[in-house]
Enzyme design. Structure first.
Site, PDB file in Angstrom:
ATOM      1  N   ALA A 164       0.822  -1.212   0.000  1.00 55.68           N
ATOM      2  CA  ALA A 164       0.000   0.000   0.000  1.00 55.68           C
ATOM      3  C   ALA A 164       0.857   1.263   0.000  1.00 55.68           C
ATOM      4  O   ALA A 164       0.433   2.302  -0.491  1.00 55.68           O
ATOM      5  CB  ALA A 164      -0.940  -0.004   1.200  1.00 55.68           C
ATOM      6  N   GLN A 185      -7.059  -0.227   6.056  1.00 51.71           N
ATOM      7  CA  GLN A 185      -7.606  -0.770   7.315  1.00 51.71           C
ATOM      8  C   GLN A 185      -9.098  -1.080   7.194  1.00 51.71           C
ATOM      9  O   GLN A 185      -9.742  -1.460   8.173  1.00 51.71           O
ATOM     10  CB  GLN A 185      -7.360   0.201   8.473  1.00 51.71           C
ATOM     11  CG  GLN A 185      -5.885   0.411   8.792  1.00 51.71           C
ATOM     12  CD  GLN A 185      -5.188  -0.835   9.346  1.00 51.71           C
ATOM     13  OE1 GLN A 185      -5.837  -1.804   9.769  1.00 51.71           O
ATOM     14  NE2 GLN A 185      -3.867  -0.827   9.357  1.00 51.71           N
ATOM     15  N   GLY A 199      -1.800  -6.302   0.867  1.00 55.91           N
ATOM     16  CA  GLY A 199      -2.007  -7.732   1.050  1.00 55.91           C
ATOM     17  C   GLY A 199      -1.823  -8.211   2.487  1.00 55.91           C
ATOM     18  O   GLY A 199      -2.610  -8.988   3.006  1.00 55.91           O
ATOM     19  N   THR A 246       9.147  -7.250 -13.271  1.00 57.23           N
ATOM     20  CA  THR A 246       8.556  -8.589 -13.363  1.00 57.23           C
ATOM     21  C   THR A 246       7.601  -8.814 -12.200  1.00 57.23           C
ATOM     22  O   THR A 246       7.957  -8.565 -11.043  1.00 57.23           O
ATOM     23  CB  THR A 246       9.679  -9.647 -13.369  1.00 57.23           C
ATOM     24  OG1 THR A 246      10.567  -9.341 -14.435  1.00 57.23           O
ATOM     25  CG2 THR A 246       9.120 -11.052 -13.539  1.00 57.23           C
ATOM     26  N   CYS A 262       3.731   1.668  12.637  1.00 60.08           N
ATOM     27  CA  CYS A 262       4.604   2.381  11.706  1.00 60.08           C
ATOM     28  C   CYS A 262       5.342   3.520  12.385  1.00 60.08           C
ATOM     29  O   CYS A 262       6.359   3.978  11.894  1.00 60.08           O
ATOM     30  CB  CYS A 262       3.792   2.940  10.542  1.00 60.08           C
ATOM     31  SG  CYS A 262       3.194   1.630   9.495  1.00 60.08           S
TER      32      CYS A 262
HETATM   33  N1  PLP Z   1      -1.990   2.826   4.923  1.00 60.08           N
HETATM   34  C1  PLP Z   1      -2.442   2.433   6.121  1.00 60.08           C
HETATM   35  C2  PLP Z   1      -3.705   3.035   6.668  1.00 60.08           C
HETATM   36  C3  PLP Z   1      -1.754   1.467   6.855  1.00 60.08           C
HETATM   37  O1  PLP Z   1      -2.217   1.076   8.060  1.00 60.08           O
HETATM   38  C4  PLP Z   1      -0.554   0.928   6.308  1.00 60.08           C
HETATM   39  C5  PLP Z   1       0.248  -0.028   7.108  1.00 60.08           C
HETATM   40  O2  PLP Z   1       0.281   0.007   8.317  1.00 60.08           O
HETATM   41  C6  PLP Z   1      -0.130   1.366   5.049  1.00 60.08           C
HETATM   42  C7  PLP Z   1      -0.865   2.319   4.385  1.00 60.08           C
HETATM   43  C8  PLP Z   1       1.124   0.827   4.417  1.00 60.08           C
HETATM   44  O3  PLP Z   1       0.877  -0.462   3.897  1.00 60.08           O
HETATM   45  P1  PLP Z   1       2.062  -1.425   3.416  1.00 60.08           P
HETATM   46  O4  PLP Z   1       2.667  -1.992   4.660  1.00 60.08           O
HETATM   47  O5  PLP Z   1       1.369  -2.458   2.554  1.00 60.08           O
HETATM   48  O6  PLP Z   1       3.015  -0.617   2.614  1.00 60.08           O
END
Ligand code: PLP
Length: 376
Positions: A70, A179, A200, A237, A322
């Protein structure tokens, strides 16, 4: 082990692991671009997964672009939309509670001269009016998350995007639905988003795979050039094992959204009533996603409590995974007092969690309250 950190990542389903392993086996390891049978078989796996992901949000397969997660989907949506806008409209509207995967690329654009309007919550939540009123004819992009990763707050995106698209049809709308996906309905028709980011590993597939939905007819600049994979939009790829696993996980989960939501709602209600009885504050709003529960144990610092629980093999997160222990501004944006933010942990569920696990957490929290040194 009791795993209550599902908003950070989820355990891959057996079906996802099997799909990934199959795609690395002697019959499955081909390059989807190769013209021989092995390539065709890999390409069929990618197509099958694309169809499943598209179907899960009511999109068509041509509208799905696989990414590395994401974070890449969010960066692509935000920067791609701004780059494709030329020099015409230089304003971006977003919220003050976005994940860094959206907030940081927007900050980069701000440093390059874009005007950024960050809409804050009011009375602990968001109002569609506030998001709509922030948009003007100068706005090239509105990027808002559907569900906040730290508190589970649900943002009124459907209404806001519907009204924005009616008033400013050329303004692009992007939703980080990470989420929300596979937890609450995410449907392209009702969401009115031109772009939607999915991950994913939040839905029981492995890490390193995500998708960006881009509505047919919407053109944004591509960020990764090369061999022209993903219809020329995202070269490189394809990671067939991860894509196949993503498809398998979503295929298994997408029929049970309501059932899982009802079950997790019961878990959340149980947790919230039990912790309230212990004098523990619930930061999450009552009408938020039941999958994410932000609670604060007055006197017990998040990190101390997290490690105390870890010793009992109960895994939670301190605020957002994060932010790696960094003080989060999101909680204070949502009106959580500073004195509670330091004591906040996030208990995030999946449908594999049980009421017994919650009772074990409650017993551990009680013990922590009784034994750990209180910091005031
Ligand atoms: N957006 C939100 C709201 C998230 O909670 C997260 C991951 O914690 C992400 C984006 C980032 O996703 P990814 O770990 O797949 O890069």
């Amino acid at each position: 082990m009791i795993y209550f950190d599902n908003a950070a990542t989820t355990k891959p389903l057996d079906s996802a692991v099997k799909a990934a392993v199959d795609a690395m086996s002697a019959e499955g390891f081909g390059n989807p671009s190769s013209l021989h049978g092995l390539g065709l078989s890999a390409s069929q796996k990618v197509s099958a997964a694309r169809k499943v992901i598209a179907g899960s949000i009511g999109a068509s397969p041509e509208e799905i672009y696989f990414t590395s997660g994401a974070t890449e989907a969010d960066n692509t949506a935000v920067i791609g939309a701004a780059m494709s806008n030329g020099k015409r409209r230089r304003q971006i509207v977003t919220t003050s509670v976005e994940h860094p995967a959206v907030a940081e690329p927007i900050r980069r654009l701000e440093a390059q001269g874009f005007e950024v309007v960050r809409v804050s919550p009011r009375e602990g939540g968001y109002f569609a009016d506030d998001i709509v009123n922030a948009v003007s004819k100068e706005t090239c992009l509105v990027s808002c998350m559907a569900v906040n990763n730290e508190t589970g707050s649900v943002l009124p995106i459907e209404e806001a995007f519907r009204r924005i698209k009616k008033q400013y049809p050329d303004t692009l709308t992007h939703c980080d639905a990470v989420q929300c996906y596979m937890k609450l309905p995410v449907k392209v028709k009702s969401l009115n988003a031109d772009m939607i980011s999915l991950s994913g590993h939040k839905v029981h597939a492995p890490k390193g795979i995500g998708a960006l939905y881009i509505r047919k007819g919407v053109h944004i600049a591509s960020l990764i050039s090369g061999g022209g994979q993903e219809r020329g939009f995202r070269s490189g790829t394809e990671s067939v094992p991860l894509i196949a696993a993503f498809g398998a996980a979503v295929g298994e989960l997408c029929g049970s959204l309501d059932e899982r939501f009802a079950y997790v709602s019961e878990l959340s209600a149980l947790l919230r009533s039990r912790v309230s009885a212990l004098g523990i504050a619930v930061n999450s709003p009552a009408d938020g996603s039941p999958y994410v529960n932000s609670i604060a144990v007055p006197g017990l610092r998040s990190e101390v409590l997290l490690h105390f629980l870890e010793q009992k093999e109960i895994y939670v997160s301190s605020g957002s995974a994060c932010s790696k222990g960094k003080k989060s501004s999101v909680l204070s944006e949502f009106g959580v007092p500073d004195k509670l933010a330091d004591f906040t942990i996030r208990v995030s569920f999946c449908a594999e969690n049980t009421a017994d696990e919650i009772e074990a957490l409650i017993a551990a929290l009680k013990e922590a309250q009784d034994t750990l040194q209180k910091v005031r």
